[in-house]
Scaffold this active site. Structure first.
Site, PDB file in Angstrom:
ATOM      1  N   SER A   1      72.165  54.599  18.095  1.00 41.06           N
ATOM      2  CA  SER A   1      71.695  55.462  17.011  1.00 41.06           C
ATOM      3  C   SER A   1      70.815  56.553  17.571  1.00 41.06           C
ATOM      4  O   SER A   1      70.345  56.496  18.704  1.00 41.06           O
ATOM      5  CB  SER A   1      70.917  54.637  15.996  1.00 41.06           C
ATOM      6  N   LYS A   2      70.591  57.532  16.722  1.00 40.90           N
ATOM      7  CA  LYS A   2      69.827  58.703  17.090  1.00 40.90           C
ATOM      8  C   LYS A   2      68.411  58.335  17.529  1.00 40.90           C
ATOM      9  O   LYS A   2      67.830  59.004  18.373  1.00 40.90           O
ATOM     10  CB  LYS A   2      69.755  59.615  15.864  1.00 40.90           C
ATOM     11  N   ARG A   3      67.883  57.273  16.929  1.00 39.77           N
ATOM     12  CA  ARG A   3      66.496  56.924  17.206  1.00 39.77           C
ATOM     13  C   ARG A   3      66.265  56.625  18.685  1.00 39.77           C
ATOM     14  O   ARG A   3      65.225  56.925  19.231  1.00 39.77           O
ATOM     15  CB  ARG A   3      66.065  55.728  16.357  1.00 39.77           C
TER      16      ARG A   3
END
Ligand code: GLU
Length: 486
Positions: A256-258
């Site tokens: 994910s982007k995180r």
């Protein structure tokens, strides 16, 4: 090899950027097409108006092309089954949805959002595993339907899923997959804004575009039974399916982007080579059955097969990408690196006219083995582009003695007698000077490095002197002698 000419597609919804997972899907489709003399098609699935992003398609196409994934058919390429943008095919979906209504496999639904919310809440209260539409509108009379249609109230078209059916298909990667139709909702096919949902548009287009193999991420596996029903209801031949494994972070959570960058353009901006990114992404779920990890695109095309794609999630290991980047960089010729370095300089605050090709090629020879990214030529050896503005404090404290300025001045005069000095000329002059000063080489080499580079480490000292040239070396030594205080 596959007998018929395979036709595969990459069918992204334009979100504004190309996700590395999207790149993996696109790449596997591309490799499969090229390996089997097939066609690689780009279809833009832009039917979710709420998620419309200006410039998203251009951005996506630019990222694909940068990676070398040229498509044979698509929005800006030839092809006779277009248009390749779903937003330009609305009448086609409408026509097909109405066919399903006529055959009883779909129906109009006029339920209000309030009714649907109440239904969902009720089902949640009953702790049903999954909220499902209750087929209320399937039982409306012809008259009631006509009246509602004429009144212009909001309506959708839903898939009529028959309960108690087994839906079975063979997935090239996952083998036999089985779903129970009791777990499948009466999916909306046409929304109240007249746009189709993903499911209807995707199946209609895959059929009309003569797609033979649907290769996509595992997150779409749960949609496939709905698609199978649609193929059956239309009486269409089904394509083959291959669902690619999920991409995971090193802690095995979903990528994910995180956790870091996920957009291809982020990697490009960080200076990753397209060859390295493609090589890396190819290995996210596929291997050729040996230990080889370094591949060029043509080798991937030669080796790729869906049968060698794994079922289990593929971990996105940035260390490996960095390693591949360094490997690909080192395998490039000096002239190839030269072009990339010039681009890098053009994007920096430096003035490219200050650095003739001949000069840059010397920099490349000296630094090639010491960098993993093109931008590291500038960041690891800034002194080869500009005179140092600062000098490393720790190195001054360690190697700069009260007598150093005098010794360096002596060295300068030895250098000034040289005519267009080579690396060896510099070295001989240096040795002669330390001999005359009666000091060890080590005593002067560190201050010399500090004076010309401002740093305590780097490539061979005499390589640096040769690259910079006599005038610049003398200028820098004089400058250091005036600036540095022990
Ligand atoms: N539009 C879907 C996506 O964004 C396509 C999935 C598929 O390939 O069927 O990935």
């Amino acid at each position: 090899m596959i007998n018929e000419t395979p036709r595969v597609r990459f069918a992204p919804s334009p979100t504004g950027y190309l996700h590395v997972g999207g790149l993996r899907t696109a790449l596997y489709n591309f490799l499969f097409a090229r390996r089997n003399n097939g066609r690689f098609i780009l279809r833009i699935e832009d039917t979710d108006r709420k998620r419309f992003v200006e410039g998203a398609v251009e951005n996506l196409v630019a990222s694909l092309k940068w990676c070398g994934l040229e498509f044979d058919e698509g929005p800006d390429a030839a092809g006779d089954v277009g248009p390749y943008m779903q937003s330009r095919r609305l009448d086609i979906y409408d026509y097909h949805a109405k066919q399903l209504i006529e055959s009883g496999h779909a129906y109009y639904c006029f339920c209000t959002p309030e009714r649907l919310n109440a239904l969902r809440e009720e089902q949640q209260k009953q702790k049903l595993p999954q909220a499902k539409y209750d087929k209320h509108c399937l039982h409306l009379s012809k008259d009631e339907i006509e009246k509602s249609l004429a009144s212009g109230i909001d309506k959708v078209i839903r898939l009529n899923v028959e309960p108690n059916q087994k839906i079975i298909f063979e997935d090239i990667i996952r083998g036999r997959v089985e779903f129970d139709s009791n777990n499948i909702d009466d999916q909306v096919l046409i929304k109240s804004d007249g746009y189709p949902t993903y499911h209807l548009a995707n199946v209609v287009d895959d059929h009309l575009m003569k797609i033979t193999h649907v290769i996509r991420g595992e997150e779409w596996l749960s949609s496939t039974p709905k698609h199978i029903l649609l193929y059956d209801f239309f009486n269409w031949e089904k394509p083959e399916f291959a669902h690619l494994p999920l991409l995971l972070n090193p802690d095995r959570s979903k990528l994910s982007k995180r956790q870091g960058d996920v957009a291809v353009e982020d990697y490009r901006a960080k200076g990753y080579l397209k060859e390295a990114l493609v090589n890396f992404v190819a290995l996210l779920g596929w291997n050729a059955g040996d230990d080889k990890e370094f591949y060029y695109m043509n080798e991937l095309i030669e080796k790729f097969s869906l049968e060698r794609v794994n079922k289990s999630g593929a971990v996105f290991d940035l260390e490996k990408l960095n390693w591949l980047n360094a490997e690909h960089l080192r395998k490039k010729t000096d002239n190839e690196i030269l072009q990339l370095l010039k681009e890098e300089i053009n994007h920096s605050a430096l003035d490219i006219s200050q650095y003739p090709d001949e000069y840059l090629l010397k920099v490349i020879t000296a630094m090639k083995e010491r960098v993993s990214f093109i931008h590291e030529f500038l960041s690891k050896s800034p002194y080869l582009f500009e005179a140092p503005k600062e000098y490393e404090q720790a190195a001054i404290a360690k190697g700069w003695k009260p007598e150093t300025p005098e010794e360096l001045k002596k060295l300068c005069s030895a250098f000034s007698n040289l005519e267009n000095p080579s690396k060896e000329d510099f070295e001989q002059a240096f040795e002669k000077a330390v001999g005359e000063l009666n000091i060890s080489k080590g005593k002067l080499i560190h201050p010399l490095r500090l004076a010309v580079s401002g740093m305590s480490t780097g490539p061979g000292m005499f390589d640096i002197l040769f690259i910079l040239g006599k005038e610049e070396v003398i200028k820098r030594i004089n400058n250091a002698v005036e600036t540095i205080r022990a």
